[in-house]
Design a protein around this motif. Structure first.
Motif, mmCIF file in Angstrom:
data_model
loop_
_atom_site.group_PDB
_atom_site.id
_atom_site.type_symbol
_atom_site.label_atom_id
_atom_site.label_comp_id
_atom_site.label_asym_id
_atom_site.label_seq_id
_atom_site.Cartn_x
_atom_site.Cartn_y
_atom_site.Cartn_z
ATOM 1 N N ILE A 110 -15.959 10.984 -98.285
ATOM 2 C CA ILE A 110 -15.982 11.283 -96.841
ATOM 3 C C ILE A 110 -16.764 12.568 -96.588
ATOM 4 C CG2 ILE A 110 -14.554 11.889 -94.850
ATOM 5 C CD1 ILE A 110 -14.478 8.948 -95.563
ATOM 6 N N GLU A 145 -13.345 6.720 -92.708
ATOM 7 C CA GLU A 145 -12.282 7.682 -92.410
ATOM 8 C C GLU A 145 -10.963 6.979 -92.141
ATOM 9 O OE1 GLU A 145 -14.076 9.830 -89.197
ATOM 10 O OE2 GLU A 145 -14.835 11.427 -90.524
ATOM 11 N N ARG A 147 -19.952 12.900 -94.226
ATOM 12 C CA ARG A 147 -20.049 13.852 -93.107
ATOM 13 C C ARG A 147 -21.262 14.782 -93.263
ATOM 14 N NH1 ARG A 147 -13.592 15.283 -93.118
ATOM 15 N NH2 ARG A 147 -12.908 13.444 -91.923
ATOM 16 N N ASP A 191 -16.632 5.943 -89.347
ATOM 17 C CA ASP A 191 -15.272 5.785 -88.791
ATOM 18 C C ASP A 191 -14.458 4.831 -89.647
ATOM 19 O OD1 ASP A 191 -15.893 7.507 -86.732
ATOM 20 O OD2 ASP A 191 -16.545 5.900 -85.364
#
Length: 873
Positions: free
Chosen positions: A393, A493, A397, A490
């Motif tokens: 993640i 996550e 990001r 998304d």
């Protein structure tokens, strides 16, 4: 073939082990080194392949050290539709038995049973397939060349490929191969009759060479003869020197022998004088002791007679007291037995209720633990499906941030072109509706046409560089998403949040499970339940009305009865103890009195006899030799010993000097050296004579005639050899042609085999994984992340993973002909991330096949979802 259970006794490190297997899925057998894991596979292989009456040396060495029973192996398995129990005992009690569990059928024994099982395995499951699919600890983790070796796999691939002409039908190929194999081996070297002809040619050629070189050998023998004569002369000189040394050694040995005889003679005289002194001293002391003994025994007889009379009076009194005490004790004993029976009955009833209560509590705990274990396994299975983690993640990001920064730089370094109004306009040849409005950032020059007006917008020079940075950042972001099959950050996550929830749920369930287990393990709880059930059955058999379920009522009554019975028993025990004490005291007094009287009676008779004998002995001794004569003999013997003490010093000095001289000229060593040199001389003489005779014999032979005869024989055999070699070459050429056509058919098998291998390989190596197969249908190259690597260049871990994958794929392809796959201590070279992926592959393969894993490191396979576990004892 499906293996249900296996029992092994006294085989190598295994004393006794029983293992249960699921019909499909993973069975994980864990144990420390040398606990017998590899022996599990070896024992099953021994059961299938080796008759019980066989006695190879390796089998005798496989008996467990210290075992007093023979090797015993028993398996319950299904072959086709038959379920059987197949057992063998080896060596001292060799026997075989076969029982049919799925149908009514007479059992078979010994060779008949062995042949029946082998025939069934050949019909329904390829035994060679089982041997090839299993991966043993000492076997290199390589690929499986199954198509050339396993007929059942070849037939399965025929069906998958849909060929009308099957490569599984090798009849013509095998006939040609048989013809070719009469003459040539696998490497093309001659064999059989052709080999014999080649050997005969070589032999005749060698004979020809021997005849040609014989003259040179004759000259070499003459040189050896001269050298042997020189060595013989030198050795004769050494023998003469040794003979002189032997004469000196014999003289020294003779002097030593004389000194030793003188020393031995003196020792004998000294021993005789000392013996005479010892005898006279002993006789004198014995006479004194005998006189003192007569006086002592007379006084002892008088004292013992008085004690005997007193003991008789005590014996009569003790006998009367013992009779009274015995009657009182019998009455108290009967009362104690009755009260003890009441206490035992009450205690058994209390124990039954307590066992029943604990059993119910233990079963409730077991059910709760099993429920939580299943829940944890389900959560772990869901957890393994999630590909996202914190690191991934963060990388996503970071990539998204880089893309946004590049996008901002793109917009900042580009020209914003906007169109508003009515009508149509052309932008770089594309028509737009101005009434709807249009705008865009231009990193390249833009040509705008509105009616007859043309406008050109030229962006700054660094716009193209900004566009390249943006495209590169976007590509990196999209590739990172695709690496783990995510459509957006998304989604990743959300999976990470779900992973956190699963970890929390697993921790909660694990805590609840540990709380439910308490201080004991699940296995200890199950063992305790089994012990309690056995104990309850035992108590229920012993106690009347034991099937009552009003436990609290029964427990209350039993405790009341126990309290009353214990009070009653304490009273009875107290009375019994008092009576027993009185009886014991009476018995002790009676026994002591009787023993005392008997002892005095026996002692008195013995003492009187001894006293009479002593007086007679003393009188006879003094009549034979007087006390004065004994004293005079002792003094004379003492003087003789003192006189001999000085003479011995001179004799000892002479002996020491003779020993020193003998050691300097050791006779035995000199004799051994002379013998050794004589043996060498004899050998040299024999070699000289043999060489001389050989030279004479060779001189009389005609080597020219032998050479001509050998050359004629060589030509004749060479012609026959060339003819047979031509026939062998023709058969070899035909076999090569047929094999080429056969390989073309086999190449069609590549698609179904490759499709399954790629499907499993993507789970391990990633979505970009692909392979290419060679003509033998083994992996030639691996393709990953756009790079192609040959199989031989792969790491040990990757080769190990391919070894497992090819076996699992082959097991899946054969379908109903499946066999158990044994994997012994594999994945030792595989990293943790790949182990988790391989666990998913094994779990998937276990849905259709029976996979048995033997390991000393359970952590290698902890990611497997559902596995039957067994720990070696």
């Amino acid at each position: 073939m499906i293996l249900h259970s296996l029992t092994i006794e006294n085989y190598k490190a295994i004393e006794r082990e029983t293992i249960e297997f699921g019909e499909t899925g993973i069975t994980l057998i864990e144990g420390r080194n040398e606990s017998g894991k590899t022996s599990v596979f070896e024992a099953f292989r021994l059961l299938i392949n080796t008759k019980s009456k066989s006695k190879p040396r390796a089998l005798k060495e496989s008996v467990r050290v210290g075992a007093d029973s023979p090797i015993s192996i028993s398996a319950e398995m299904s072959i086709g539709k038959e379920r059987i129990r197949y057992s063998k005992t080896y060596l001292s009690k060799a026997e075989t038995s076969l029982e049919f569990l799925s149908q009514v059928k007479s059992a078979l024994r010994d060779d008949e049973a062995h042949e029946y099982v082998l025939a069934k395995l050949e019909d329904s499951a390829n035994i060679k397939l089982w041997e090839k699919l299993s991966l043993r600890q000492d076997q290199e983790s390589t690929q499986l060349n199954a198509v050339d070796e396993i007929s059942s796999l070849k037939q399965a691939l025929d069906s998958e490929a849909g060929d009308t002409l099957s490569a599984a039908d090798d009849s013509l190929f095998l006939q040609v191969k048989a013809e070719r194999d009469q003459y040539l081996g696998k490497n093309g070297a001659p064999i059989g009759e052709l080999r014999k002809l080649h050997d005969e040619v070589a032999e005749l050629t060698a004979e020809f060479e021997v005849a040609r070189s014989a003259a040179e050998a004759l000259e070499a023998d003459i040189d050896k003869l001269s050298d042997a004569a020189a060595k013989r002369s030198e050795k004769q000189r050494m023998i003469d020197d040794r003979k002189k040394a032997l004469v000196v050694a014999e003289e020294k040995a003779s002097l030593l022998d004389k000194a030793q005889r003188a020393h031995e003679e003196f020792a004998q005289r000294s021993q005789l004088a000392q013996a005479q002194l010892d005898n006279s001293e002993h006789a004198r002391d014995r006479r004194r002791e005998l006189a003192e003994s007569v006086d002592s025994s007379r006084a002892h007889v008088e004292r013992t007679a008085e004690a005997h009379d007193s003991a008789l009076r005590e014996e009569e009194s003790a006998k009367a007291d013992l009779g009274s005490a015995t009657k009182a004790h019998a009455a108290a004993e009967a009362k104690a037995r009755a009260s003890t029976t009441k206490v035992s009955d009450a205690r058994r009833r209390i124990e039954e209720v307590e066992v029943r209560k604990e059993l119910a509590s233990r079963k409730t705990r077991r059910d709760k633990v099993e429920e939580l274990t299943n829940r944890i396994n389900e959560l772990n299975a869901q957890k393994r499906l999630i590909k996202a983690d914190e690191s991934y993640i963060e990388r996503l990001r970071s990539a998204r941030s880089s893309m946004r920064e590049a996008d901002a730089g793109l917009k900042a370094g580009s020209s914003l072109v906007s169109v508003e109004g009515r009508g149509e306009a052309l932008i770089d040849g594309y028509t737009i509706d101005a009434s709807k409005g249009w705008s865009a950032y231009a990193e390249d020059p833009v040509r705008l046409e509105i009616g007859e007006v043309t406008v050109s917008v030229v962006p700054p020079k660094n716009a193209a560089e900004a566009k390249e940075r943006f495209d590169a950042a976007r590509k990196a972001f999209e590739e990172l998403l695709a690496d783990r099959d995510y459509d957006s950050i998304d989604d990743a996550e959300d999976d990470l949040k779900k992973l956190g929830g699963l970890n929390t749920a697993i921790a909660e369930s694990t805590g609840q499970r540990e709380s439910a287990l308490g201080e004991s393990t699940a296995e200890e709880n199950r063992e305790r339940i089994s012990d309690l059930e056995a104990k309850l059955a035992e108590l229920s058999d012993d106690i009347e009305n034991s099937d009552s379920r009003d436990d609290d009522d029964v427990l209350g009554k039993a405790k009341t009865q126990l309290a009353e019975a214990e009070i009653e028993r304490e009273q009875a025990d107290s009375e019994l103890a008092g009576a027993a004490g009185i009886v014991n005291q009476a018995r002790i007094r009676d026994a002591e009195a009787r023993s005392k009287a008997a002892s005095y009676r026996e002692s008195l008779a013995e003492l009187r006899d001894a006293h009479d004998r002593s007086e007679a002995s003393l009188k006879d001794a003094r009549d034979t030799v007087t006390d004065h004569a004994l004293e005079a003999a002792f003094e004379a013997a003492k003087k003789s010993v003192d006189d001999l003490a000085g003479e011995g010093e001179g004799i000892a000095e002479n002996l020491d000097e003779a020993k020193r001289e003998a050691q300097l000229h050791d006779l035995e060593t000199t004799r051994q050296a002379l013998k050794r040199h004589q043996q060498v001389l004899d050998d040299l003489i024999r070699q000289y004579n043999e060489l001389n005779a050989d030279i004479k014999a060779k001189s009389e032979q005609g080597y020219a005639t032998k050479k001509d005869n050998a050359e004629i024989a060589l030509r004749e055999v060479q012609q026959r050899c060339d003819s047979m070699q031509a026939r062998a070459n023709a058969a070899d050429l035909l076999l090569t042609t047929l094999d080429s056509h056969r390989q073309q058919l086999i190449s069609r098998y590549s698609a179904p085999l490759r499709e399954r291998l790629v499907r499993y390989g993507k789970l391990v190596f990633g979505a970009d994984f692909d392979v290419s197969l060679d003509e033998h249908l083994v992996v030639k190259e691996r393709k990953l992340d756009g790079a192609t690597v040959g199989f031989d260049q792969l790491s040990g871990g990757a080769k190990e993973q391919f070894g497992l994958l090819t076996r699992l794929v082959c097991a899946e392809l054969v379908g109903d002909a499946t066999v158990p796959i044994f994997l012994d201590d594999t994945m030792g070279f595989t990293d943790p991330q790949r182990r988790q992926a391989m666990a998913a592959v094994l779990t998937e393969a276990g849905k259709k096949s029976q996979v048995i894993i033997l390991t000393c490191d359970e952590a290698r396979f902890d990611a497997i979802g559902d596995a039957t576990q067994h720990s070696m004892s």
